[in-house]
Scaffold this motif. Sequence first.
Motif, PDB file in Angstrom:
ATOM      1  N   HIS A 248      70.560  43.552  16.368  1.00 43.68           N
ATOM      2  CA  HIS A 248      69.881  44.360  15.357  1.00 43.68           C
ATOM      3  C   HIS A 248      68.686  43.587  14.801  1.00 43.68           C
ATOM      4  O   HIS A 248      67.602  44.156  14.592  1.00 43.68           O
ATOM      5  CB  HIS A 248      70.867  44.710  14.241  1.00 43.68           C
ATOM      6  CG  HIS A 248      70.388  45.725  13.261  1.00 43.68           C
ATOM      7  ND1 HIS A 248      70.092  47.016  13.606  1.00 43.68           N
ATOM      8  CD2 HIS A 248      70.160  45.630  11.924  1.00 43.68           C
ATOM      9  CE1 HIS A 248      69.709  47.690  12.524  1.00 43.68           C
ATOM     10  NE2 HIS A 248      69.731  46.867  11.486  1.00 43.68           N
ATOM     11  N   VAL A 249      68.877  42.288  14.599  1.00 39.90           N
ATOM     12  CA  VAL A 249      67.785  41.433  14.111  1.00 39.90           C
ATOM     13  C   VAL A 249      66.694  41.322  15.178  1.00 39.90           C
ATOM     14  O   VAL A 249      65.499  41.375  14.870  1.00 39.90           O
ATOM     15  CB  VAL A 249      68.320  40.045  13.723  1.00 39.90           C
ATOM     16  CG1 VAL A 249      67.183  39.136  13.259  1.00 39.90           C
ATOM     17  CG2 VAL A 249      69.377  40.163  12.621  1.00 39.90           C
ATOM     18  N   ILE A 250      67.091  41.171  16.453  1.00 38.53           N
ATOM     19  CA  ILE A 250      66.110  41.082  17.542  1.00 38.53           C
ATOM     20  C   ILE A 250      65.245  42.342  17.576  1.00 38.53           C
ATOM     21  O   ILE A 250      64.011  42.275  17.637  1.00 38.53           O
ATOM     22  CB  ILE A 250      66.808  40.884  18.898  1.00 38.53           C
ATOM     23  CG1 ILE A 250      67.495  39.517  18.960  1.00 38.53           C
ATOM     24  CG2 ILE A 250      65.803  41.009  20.042  1.00 38.53           C
ATOM     25  CD1 ILE A 250      68.316  39.307  20.220  1.00 38.53           C
ATOM     26  N   SER A 251      65.888  43.514  17.544  1.00 39.12           N
ATOM     27  CA  SER A 251      65.133  44.762  17.621  1.00 39.12           C
ATOM     28  C   SER A 251      64.239  44.950  16.406  1.00 39.12           C
ATOM     29  O   SER A 251      63.118  45.461  16.525  1.00 39.12           O
ATOM     30  CB  SER A 251      66.080  45.952  17.767  1.00 39.12           C
ATOM     31  OG  SER A 251      66.483  46.093  19.108  1.00 39.12           O
ATOM     32  N   MET A 252      64.722  44.574  15.232  1.00 42.02           N
ATOM     33  CA  MET A 252      63.898  44.712  14.032  1.00 42.02           C
ATOM     34  C   MET A 252      62.666  43.824  14.134  1.00 42.02           C
ATOM     35  O   MET A 252      61.533  44.256  13.841  1.00 42.02           O
ATOM     36  CB  MET A 252      64.716  44.366  12.789  1.00 42.02           C
ATOM     37  CG  MET A 252      64.002  44.673  11.484  1.00 42.02           C
ATOM     38  SD  MET A 252      63.674  46.456  11.295  1.00 42.02           S
ATOM     39  CE  MET A 252      65.332  47.066  10.962  1.00 42.02           C
ATOM     40  N   ALA A 253      62.856  42.573  14.558  1.00 41.52           N
ATOM     41  CA  ALA A 253      61.723  41.648  14.670  1.00 41.52           C
ATOM     42  C   ALA A 253      60.745  42.111  15.737  1.00 41.52           C
ATOM     43  O   ALA A 253      59.521  42.058  15.539  1.00 41.52           O
ATOM     44  CB  ALA A 253      62.232  40.245  14.986  1.00 41.52           C
ATOM     45  N   ARG A 254      61.244  42.564  16.862  1.00 41.05           N
ATOM     46  CA  ARG A 254      60.377  43.065  17.934  1.00 41.05           C
ATOM     47  C   ARG A 254      59.564  44.265  17.445  1.00 41.05           C
ATOM     48  O   ARG A 254      58.366  44.373  17.710  1.00 41.05           O
ATOM     49  CB  ARG A 254      61.230  43.428  19.144  1.00 41.05           C
ATOM     50  CG  ARG A 254      60.599  44.373  20.160  1.00 41.05           C
ATOM     51  CD  ARG A 254      59.483  43.771  20.958  1.00 41.05           C
ATOM     52  NE  ARG A 254      59.088  44.714  22.030  1.00 41.05           N
ATOM     53  CZ  ARG A 254      57.967  44.664  22.699  1.00 41.05           C
ATOM     54  NH1 ARG A 254      57.076  43.718  22.442  1.00 41.05           N
ATOM     55  NH2 ARG A 254      57.707  45.548  23.643  1.00 41.05           N
ATOM     56  N   ALA A 255      60.195  45.185  16.710  1.00 40.17           N
ATOM     57  CA  ALA A 255      59.481  46.348  16.196  1.00 40.17           C
ATOM     58  C   ALA A 255      58.421  45.932  15.182  1.00 40.17           C
ATOM     59  O   ALA A 255      57.307  46.457  15.181  1.00 40.17           O
ATOM     60  CB  ALA A 255      60.467  47.339  15.581  1.00 40.17           C
ATOM     61  N   LEU A 256      58.753  44.983  14.317  1.00 41.67           N
ATOM     62  CA  LEU A 256      57.786  44.498  13.336  1.00 41.67           C
ATOM     63  C   LEU A 256      56.589  43.826  14.005  1.00 41.67           C
ATOM     64  O   LEU A 256      55.484  43.824  13.459  1.00 41.67           O
ATOM     65  CB  LEU A 256      58.457  43.522  12.369  1.00 41.67           C
ATOM     66  CG  LEU A 256      59.458  44.133  11.378  1.00 41.67           C
ATOM     67  CD1 LEU A 256      60.184  43.014  10.617  1.00 41.67           C
ATOM     68  CD2 LEU A 256      58.783  45.078  10.400  1.00 41.67           C
ATOM     69  N   SER A 257      56.785  43.284  15.204  1.00 40.59           N
ATOM     70  CA  SER A 257      55.708  42.573  15.894  1.00 40.59           C
ATOM     71  C   SER A 257      54.631  43.509  16.412  1.00 40.59           C
ATOM     72  O   SER A 257      53.585  43.039  16.875  1.00 40.59           O
ATOM     73  CB  SER A 257      56.275  41.733  17.051  1.00 40.59           C
ATOM     74  OG  SER A 257      56.618  42.542  18.174  1.00 40.59           O
ATOM     75  N   ALA A 281      73.503  42.130   4.875  1.00 37.84           N
ATOM     76  CA  ALA A 281      72.873  43.216   4.132  1.00 37.84           C
ATOM     77  C   ALA A 281      72.233  42.654   2.871  1.00 37.84           C
ATOM     78  O   ALA A 281      72.800  41.786   2.199  1.00 37.84           O
ATOM     79  CB  ALA A 281      73.904  44.275   3.774  1.00 37.84           C
ATOM     80  N   GLY A 282      71.046  43.154   2.562  1.00 34.53           N
ATOM     81  CA  GLY A 282      70.303  42.660   1.405  1.00 34.53           C
ATOM     82  C   GLY A 282      69.244  41.650   1.760  1.00 34.53           C
ATOM     83  O   GLY A 282      68.316  41.413   0.972  1.00 34.53           O
ATOM     84  N   ASP A 283      69.345  41.041   2.953  1.00 33.72           N
ATOM     85  CA  ASP A 283      68.306  40.109   3.402  1.00 33.72           C
ATOM     86  C   ASP A 283      67.056  40.892   3.804  1.00 33.72           C
ATOM     87  O   ASP A 283      67.145  41.909   4.495  1.00 33.72           O
ATOM     88  CB  ASP A 283      68.790  39.294   4.613  1.00 33.72           C
ATOM     89  CG  ASP A 283      69.841  38.259   4.255  1.00 33.72           C
ATOM     90  OD1 ASP A 283      70.007  37.961   3.056  1.00 33.72           O
ATOM     91  OD2 ASP A 283      70.497  37.750   5.180  1.00 33.72           O
ATOM     92  N   THR A 284      65.897  40.418   3.368  1.00 37.24           N
ATOM     93  CA  THR A 284      64.635  41.025   3.786  1.00 37.24           C
ATOM     94  C   THR A 284      64.071  40.221   4.947  1.00 37.24           C
ATOM     95  O   THR A 284      63.801  39.023   4.811  1.00 37.24           O
ATOM     96  CB  THR A 284      63.630  41.077   2.624  1.00 37.24           C
ATOM     97  OG1 THR A 284      64.154  41.923   1.595  1.00 37.24           O
ATOM     98  CG2 THR A 284      62.287  41.640   3.089  1.00 37.24           C
ATOM     99  N   VAL A 285      63.936  40.877   6.083  1.00 36.41           N
ATOM    100  CA  VAL A 285      63.545  40.219   7.323  1.00 36.41           C
ATOM    101  C   VAL A 285      62.054  40.432   7.571  1.00 36.41           C
ATOM    102  O   VAL A 285      61.551  41.558   7.499  1.00 36.41           O
ATOM    103  CB  VAL A 285      64.363  40.776   8.512  1.00 36.41           C
ATOM    104  CG1 VAL A 285      63.892  40.174   9.832  1.00 36.41           C
ATOM    105  CG2 VAL A 285      65.846  40.506   8.296  1.00 36.41           C
ATOM    106  N   ARG A 286      61.360  39.356   7.863  1.00 33.56           N
ATOM    107  CA  ARG A 286      59.962  39.387   8.276  1.00 33.56           C
ATOM    108  C   ARG A 286      59.872  38.742   9.656  1.00 33.56           C
ATOM    109  O   ARG A 286      60.834  38.124  10.115  1.00 33.56           O
ATOM    110  CB  ARG A 286      59.082  38.660   7.257  1.00 33.56           C
ATOM    111  CG  ARG A 286      59.249  39.209   5.851  1.00 33.56           C
ATOM    112  CD  ARG A 286      58.318  38.553   4.839  1.00 33.56           C
ATOM    113  NE  ARG A 286      58.660  38.997   3.491  1.00 33.56           N
ATOM    114  CZ  ARG A 286      58.269  40.143   2.972  1.00 33.56           C
ATOM    115  NH1 ARG A 286      57.506  40.963   3.695  1.00 33.56           N
ATOM    116  NH2 ARG A 286      58.623  40.509   1.756  1.00 33.56           N
ATOM    117  N   ALA A 287      58.726  38.881  10.298  1.00 37.22           N
ATOM    118  CA  ALA A 287      58.586  38.347  11.655  1.00 37.22           C
ATOM    119  C   ALA A 287      57.225  37.715  11.847  1.00 37.22           C
ATOM    120  O   ALA A 287      56.229  38.149  11.266  1.00 37.22           O
ATOM    121  CB  ALA A 287      58.804  39.457  12.686  1.00 37.22           C
TER     122      ALA A 287
END
Length: 342
Positions: A248-257, A281-287
């Motif tokens: 889920h983190v991989i896909s989120m970071a890839r999409a943000l890229s 949950a609650g962590d804000t992820v940036r890439a």
Amino acid sequence: MSKTNAGRFFEDYRVGQEIVHAVPRTISGGERAMYHALYPARHAVHSSDEFARSVGYSQAPLDDLIAFHVVFGKTVPDVSLNAVANLGYAEGEFLRPVFAGDTLTATSTVIGLKQNSSGKTGVVYVRTRGENQRGEVVLSYVRWVMVRKRDVDAPAFETVVPQLATHVLPKDLPVLQGVDFSRYDFDLAGEAHRWSDYEIGEVIDHVDGVTMEDAEHMLATRLWQNTAKVHFDQTARPDGRRLIYGGHVISMARALSFNGLANAQRIIAINSGAHANPCYAGDTVRAWSEVLDKAELDAPNVGALRLRLVATKGSAGELRGDDGKYLPEILLDLDYWAIVPK
């Protein structure tokens, strides 16, 4: 006698063991819609049949990470149901695109075992391949997982740690049959940046961030039929928190890229990857991304970029501390190859 499956523990594996994973999965166009609802994914080749046809595909291939998640999810009941953590990836190759209507199956071979010093867990190395309905391998990769022992007093196996390539060499990148970026429409793709515009060593801050939610990651994890307890059952971890699936983190970071790498259209290899710290949950992820290398490909107007994709709760460009260890805010460090128009 119980008919339920408690999953394999460390002592249940043997080097050379082959595991055929249940169950076959036919991928529909709904998979793409759900993927794009979960992540801000909008690379043009995966979004538009017409755009995909203009560069040589018969229709829009599904996002490459959909294939990865589907194949990965099939392995969970047999490889990581009793995992403490998924540790890393290597030698990943996306050999063929996956289209709506394809049926995927998965098989894994155990290639390494190493008991940890505590005697309570061990690391299992597997090479997994995903095949379509024609028996063609669409995806192959190695991953290693820390798995609990059923019996802490069980004797340790002989340690076998496989020698893995640091990265997929440019000459070994998958052949892109029929792909031609000569008619590539940069306006429709969303950015004007070509292969030649990127420099080795360049760091790209993808700017946006997304706050992770339990409901969304559990929906995604169910979509990929990933049954690992730590993602759903808050009693499965001592801290009482659900661990967000690393994919889920991989896909989120890839999409943000997309913002900065909109023309990095398809992932064709994963060189290495590490889930450096847990995500909740609650962590804000940036890439952010770093250009590690560039390669010429034997396809018209197509080049490849080797990219480091980092998911973080911190700032762009920051990865390790003075001690060489990942900073606590780093969630993902993924090294991959993507195709880009020249």
